[in-house]
Design a protein around this motif. Structure first.
Motif, mmCIF file in Angstrom:
data_model
loop_
_atom_site.group_PDB
_atom_site.id
_atom_site.type_symbol
_atom_site.label_atom_id
_atom_site.label_comp_id
_atom_site.label_asym_id
_atom_site.label_seq_id
_atom_site.Cartn_x
_atom_site.Cartn_y
_atom_site.Cartn_z
ATOM 1 N N LEU B 156 84.464 -49.685 -2.195
ATOM 2 C CA LEU B 156 85.269 -50.876 -2.451
ATOM 3 C C LEU B 156 86.642 -50.466 -2.988
ATOM 4 N N PRO B 157 87.638 -51.359 -2.861
ATOM 5 C CA PRO B 157 88.967 -51.025 -3.387
ATOM 6 C C PRO B 157 88.955 -50.935 -4.913
ATOM 7 N N GLY B 158 89.985 -50.326 -5.469
ATOM 8 C CA GLY B 158 90.107 -50.190 -6.918
ATOM 9 C C GLY B 158 90.475 -51.512 -7.564
ATOM 10 N N PRO B 159 90.578 -51.522 -8.910
ATOM 11 C CA PRO B 159 90.826 -52.776 -9.630
ATOM 12 C C PRO B 159 92.061 -53.537 -9.143
ATOM 13 N N ARG B 160 93.113 -52.822 -8.768
ATOM 14 C CA ARG B 160 94.342 -53.528 -8.391
ATOM 15 C C ARG B 160 94.187 -54.306 -7.081
ATOM 16 N N GLN B 161 93.367 -53.761 -6.176
ATOM 17 C CA GLN B 161 93.200 -54.448 -4.884
ATOM 18 C C GLN B 161 91.858 -55.180 -4.821
ATOM 19 N N SER B 168 88.499 -66.256 -11.056
ATOM 20 C CA SER B 168 87.344 -66.084 -11.944
ATOM 21 C C SER B 168 86.451 -64.917 -11.553
ATOM 22 N N PHE B 169 86.291 -64.635 -10.253
ATOM 23 C CA PHE B 169 85.390 -63.550 -9.864
ATOM 24 C C PHE B 169 86.173 -62.430 -9.195
ATOM 25 N N PHE B 170 85.930 -61.190 -9.634
ATOM 26 C CA PHE B 170 86.601 -60.049 -9.040
ATOM 27 C C PHE B 170 85.563 -59.002 -8.683
ATOM 28 N N LEU B 171 85.690 -58.446 -7.502
ATOM 29 C CA LEU B 171 84.764 -57.395 -7.084
ATOM 30 C C LEU B 171 85.569 -56.159 -6.738
ATOM 31 N N ASN B 172 85.294 -55.066 -7.419
ATOM 32 C CA ASN B 172 85.954 -53.798 -7.071
ATOM 33 C C ASN B 172 85.004 -52.654 -7.361
ATOM 34 N N ASN B 173 85.504 -51.405 -7.229
ATOM 35 C CA ASN B 173 84.572 -50.284 -7.368
ATOM 36 C C ASN B 173 84.131 -50.052 -8.809
ATOM 37 N N ARG B 174 84.640 -50.856 -9.745
ATOM 38 C CA ARG B 174 84.169 -50.751 -11.124
ATOM 39 C C ARG B 174 83.067 -51.769 -11.410
ATOM 40 N N GLU B 247 85.483 -67.348 -20.880
ATOM 41 C CA GLU B 247 86.470 -66.289 -21.085
ATOM 42 C C GLU B 247 86.636 -65.576 -19.750
ATOM 43 N N TYR B 248 87.857 -65.599 -19.222
ATOM 44 C CA TYR B 248 88.075 -65.018 -17.899
ATOM 45 C C TYR B 248 88.430 -63.542 -17.994
ATOM 46 N N SER B 249 88.095 -62.813 -16.909
ATOM 47 C CA SER B 249 88.501 -61.407 -16.851
ATOM 48 C C SER B 249 89.970 -61.346 -16.474
ATOM 49 N N GLU B 250 90.671 -60.385 -17.038
ATOM 50 C CA GLU B 250 92.087 -60.251 -16.703
ATOM 51 C C GLU B 250 92.370 -58.810 -16.353
ATOM 52 N N LEU B 251 93.288 -58.615 -15.439
ATOM 53 C CA LEU B 251 93.660 -57.266 -15.047
ATOM 54 C C LEU B 251 94.593 -56.685 -16.099
ATOM 55 N N LYS B 252 94.109 -55.646 -16.789
ATOM 56 C CA LYS B 252 94.992 -54.937 -17.736
ATOM 57 C C LYS B 252 95.705 -53.842 -16.940
ATOM 58 N N ARG B 261 81.054 -58.129 -17.152
ATOM 59 C CA ARG B 261 81.116 -57.128 -16.090
ATOM 60 C C ARG B 261 79.705 -56.719 -15.728
ATOM 61 N N ILE B 262 79.418 -56.757 -14.426
ATOM 62 C CA ILE B 262 78.145 -56.226 -13.954
ATOM 63 C C ILE B 262 78.444 -54.881 -13.330
ATOM 64 N N ILE B 263 77.863 -53.815 -13.892
ATOM 65 C CA ILE B 263 78.217 -52.481 -13.415
ATOM 66 C C ILE B 263 77.676 -52.267 -11.998
ATOM 67 N N PRO B 264 78.394 -51.476 -11.181
ATOM 68 C CA PRO B 264 77.968 -51.283 -9.795
ATOM 69 C C PRO B 264 76.566 -50.685 -9.687
ATOM 70 N N GLU B 265 76.190 -49.840 -10.674
ATOM 71 C CA GLU B 265 74.851 -49.247 -10.643
ATOM 72 C C GLU B 265 73.799 -50.351 -10.622
#
Lengths: 367, 398
Positions: B156-161, B168-174, B247-252, B261-265
């Motif tokens: 999956l793409p990194g946090p920026r992409q 509200s929902f973000f999916l990335n390699n983290r 509480e929403y997630s925000e890109l730092k 956060r649900i970890i990919p594992e």
């Protein structure tokens, strides 16, 4: 002039909407509004998943070439698999010794395939050769060190060959232990029954990983000093313990299915315990549970992948090791799809066989 | 069997010599078995103790109180490096339980849907279900876990992409980021309202059943229950002034902060476990439904039952009888298979305790025994509960 027509009128063809492709579609795809909607959903699924998957795997895939540069199609890079095929099949087995593994493969196929053919002669002898002869021959062929062939350490074994060794030894060794445990569980002697139940439930209650961990870290502690098993043997001991518990439960099912009259008849003939079991009960019970045995074998075959966690190089581990090779980038999916395909072929084939057997053995006694 | 034989004249047969007497023989066999097993354990214990002594490993459970000194990726309870090894056991156990429970729920839902799809009249739907079942159940679970984890989630793409749904929902390699609910004062009232609603539903159901037995009149239990379940908590929520915020997630700068956060594992493990087990459950559901003979449906029709009640009152109760025993063993399998987490580093019991803790302390015997005991307990208790349910559902033959 009569107004009654006495000649029979010709049969009209059935309505177009009831037969042929259209009729089939009306009945199977569009018979009700709900079905219509479901068909649309299904078609959507096919267009979004299956067609891109086929495109990736076949149409835009690259099959020939030597390295990464040959993969230009945007689809799967099967060149990678072709390049690494020997590694996936033999692991680190020395190139010059491949013939030994090949002989074992051929022997396995030659002994196994006749078992699936109804009218093949000498099936029983071939079966014994498969269960007893083949492991012995393979042992000498694969390990070597005698009869003038080079010794190959088990650390070098890997790939499909290791997967087959693990699952085959697992099943062949688990069968007799499972029979003894199943008989013990149905014994009249409380102590024997207790020991067998304890053994079976212990191994069935824990995951295979913990059994393998136990075999790899605890087993060396159990052995007297100076005696040491190598990694493969330790894994095999764990697998056999685990598998024999499952096998025992399958065989117990067969023993329970034998009507009481058979036991009583054996007693009436004056047969002792071992004779009545060996000659009357077990032959019938084992025949009944062949599908169950095949099913546990499928489960075992899939479970052998777990040995990669304790550091053995089975087919999945060899794929894992290859996809991080810097010479190839982005081939993880190809590697996994290949391994999945190998497992799928074996397991699907076996499960079809076991289903066919079940149908054959169920001759009308089904409730 | 041969204990109480008498011959035709009613006299007991002459006693066999002691070495042929089945009673004496069986006692002798059992004594030999006890001695052999006892010696085996004694031998192993002896070897273990001397081996541990020569390697300088102390025995006992004292290590549980020492500081662990390693971090764990995900924990349901408070945990950091300064906590003890005993705490790592608890963290691992809770993670195992969480993934198993979630997996069981999801696999049951998907499994039932796919199983019913396979029986559908619609050719396309039933073929899709067949392909799903035949593909997934013939591929090793570990391979599927690796596939989802390495080939899908890590690609999956990194946090920026990130892939995103709104803000509200973000999916990335983290991992998967979602808003975190924050419960304020007064949310307890809503929980109480839900409990009251459930209690009321149970009561109404009993009352409706009794009334139907006596008068034959039916009561719309389902719709009343649904109404109660929505209206009561909803009212409580409004009355207490909507005590819930997100509480929403925000890109730092490099990654996301805040939110949940649900970890990919965990995603890979849960997804693979669910899909794999669902394929088996689907087959169980299919065979269970097919095991109910068609005559039952026809009899229900003859009694004048409509489609819904036929399914609810006639087919499902009978199918459940066939479905439950194999379903139980699938639940057990899923729980045991969750230990495959260790391969991708999801911090479950095996990975944290039997992996890291064992490597750090070297207390192989204690740790392996504790871990196995946990799984044995889970297995035995699930099968105990399911056996109880199974007895309740079993056919009462007269």
């Amino acid at each position: 002039m009569s107004i009654i027509n006495h000649s029979t009128s010709p049969d009209l063809p059935p309505p177009v909407t009831e037969v042929g492709v259209i009729g089939w579609m009306r009945h199977n795809l569009f018979s009700s509004p709900l079905n219509f909607a479901l068909t649309l959903v299904g078609a959507y699924l096919i267009f979004t998943f299956f067609i891109p998957a086929f495109d990736w795997a076949i149409w835009s895939a690259n099959f020939t070439g030597k390295d990464q540069s040959a993969c230009t199609g945007g689809g799967a890079c099967w060149v990678f698999i072709a390049d690494r095929l020997n590694f996936f099949v033999y692991g680190f087995f020395p190139d010059a010794e491949y013939w030994r593994v090949n002989i074992v493969f051929i022997l396995l196929a030659a002994l196994l395939i006749p078992q699936f053919i109804e009218a093949f002669p000498y099936k029983m002898w071939l079966g014994w050769a498969l269960l007893v002869g083949l492991p012995i021959v393979s042992y000498f062929l694969l390990i070597g060190g005698s009869f003038g062939i080079v010794h190959v350490e088990t650390e070098k074994w890997g790939g499909i060959m290791l997967t087959l060794v693990l699952s085959f030894v697992g099943i062949v060794a688990a069968l007799p232990i499972g029979i003894v445990l199943a008989l013990g569980r149905r014994s009249n002697m409380p102590v024997i029954r207790g020991i067998c139940i304890g053994f079976i439930e212990l191994w069935r209650g824990v995951p295979l990983i913990s059994v393998l961990f136990m075999a790899s870290v605890m087993l060396p502690l159990f052995l007297p000093e100076g005696l040491n098993f190598n990694k493969l043997l330790r894994a095999l001991i764990g697998i056999v313990m685990f598998q024999s518990a499952y096998m025992a439960e399958v065989i117990r099912g067969g023993l329970q299915a034998i009507p009481k009259g058979q036991y009583e008849a054996a007693d009436a003939l004056g047969l002792g315990y071992w004779k009545s079991m060996g000659l009357i009960i077990l032959p019938q019970a084992l025949k009944l549970v062949i599908p169950g045995i095949v099913n546990t074998f499928i489960a075992l075959f899939k479970d052998t992948t777990l040995v990669l966690i304790i550091g053995l190089l089975d087919i999945l581990a060899s794929v894992q090791a290859s996809i991080i090779d810097p010479a190839w980038s982005d081939v993880a999916t190809e590697g996994y799809v290949f391994a999945a395909f190998v497992f799928w072929i074996f397991c699907f084939g076996m499960s079809r066989y076991s289903q066919a057997l079940e149908r054959k053995l169920h001759t009308g006694h089904k409730r | 069997m041969a204990d109480h034989q008498t011959d035709q004249n009613g006299t007991a047969p002459s006693k066999p010599p002691p070495w042929n007497d089945p009673v004496i023989r069986s006692i002798a066999f059992q004594i030999v078995a006890v001695i052999l097993v006892g010696y085996f354990f004694y031998y192993i214990l002896n070897n273990t103790l001397s081996n541990m002594e020569s390697r300088g490993i102390t025995t006992g459970f004292k290590f549980l109180d020492t500081e662990a000194g390693f971090g764990i990726l995900m924990s349901l309870i408070e945990y950091d490096e300064s906590h003890t090894y005993g705490r790592t056991f608890l963290v691992g156990l809770l993670n195992t339980l969480m993934v198993s429970v979630l997996g069981i729920i999801l696999a049951t839902i998907i499994g039932f849907i796919v199983g019913i799809m396979r029986l559908s009249n619609n050719w396309l739907i039933s073929k899709i279900a067949t392909v799903y079942i035949e593909v997934l159940r013939n591929i090793p679970l570990l391979l599927q876990i690796f596939f989802w984890y390495i080939a899908v989630l890590q690609a999956l793409p990194g946090p920026r992409q990130s892939m995103r749904i709104g803000d509200s929902f973000f999916l990335n390699n983290r991992g998967l980021y979602s808003p975190r609910p924050i419960f304020e004062d007064g949310f307890g009232m809503v929980v109480i309202a839900i409990v009251i609603a459930i209690a009321a539903i149970v009561y109404i159901k009993r009352w409706a059943h009794r009334r139907q037995e006596i008068t034959g009149e039916q009561f719309p239990v389902f719709w009343t229950s649904l109404g109660l379940l929505i209206v009561l908590p909803g009212l409580a929520f409004l009355v207490t002034g909507m005590p819930l915020s997100w509480e929403y997630s925000e890109l730092k700068r490099f990654s996301f902060g805040g939110g949940m956060r649900i970890i990919p594992e965990m995603m890979a493990l849960l997804w693979a476990l669910t899909m794999y087990t669902a394929a088996f459950i689907a087959e169980i559901v299919r065979s269970g439904i097919q095991a109910v003979s068609h005559g039952q449906t026809e009899a229900a029709r003859a009694l004048g039952l409509r489609n819904g009640p036929t399914l609810r009152l006639i087919i499902i109760p009978q199918a459940m009888r066939v479905i439950i025993p194999p379903l139980t063993s699938q639940y057990l399998n899923l729980t045991k298979n969750s230990s495959l987490a260790t391969a991708i580093g999801y911090p479950d019991l095996v990975s944290v305790f039997m992996g890291t803790t064992l490597n750090q302390t070297g207390q192989a015997v204690e740790i392996v025994a504790m871990t196995m005991a946990v799984y044995l307990t889970i297995s035995l208790s699930i099968s105990f509960v399911m056996n109880w349910y199974n007895r309740k559902m079993a056919l009462v033959e007269r």
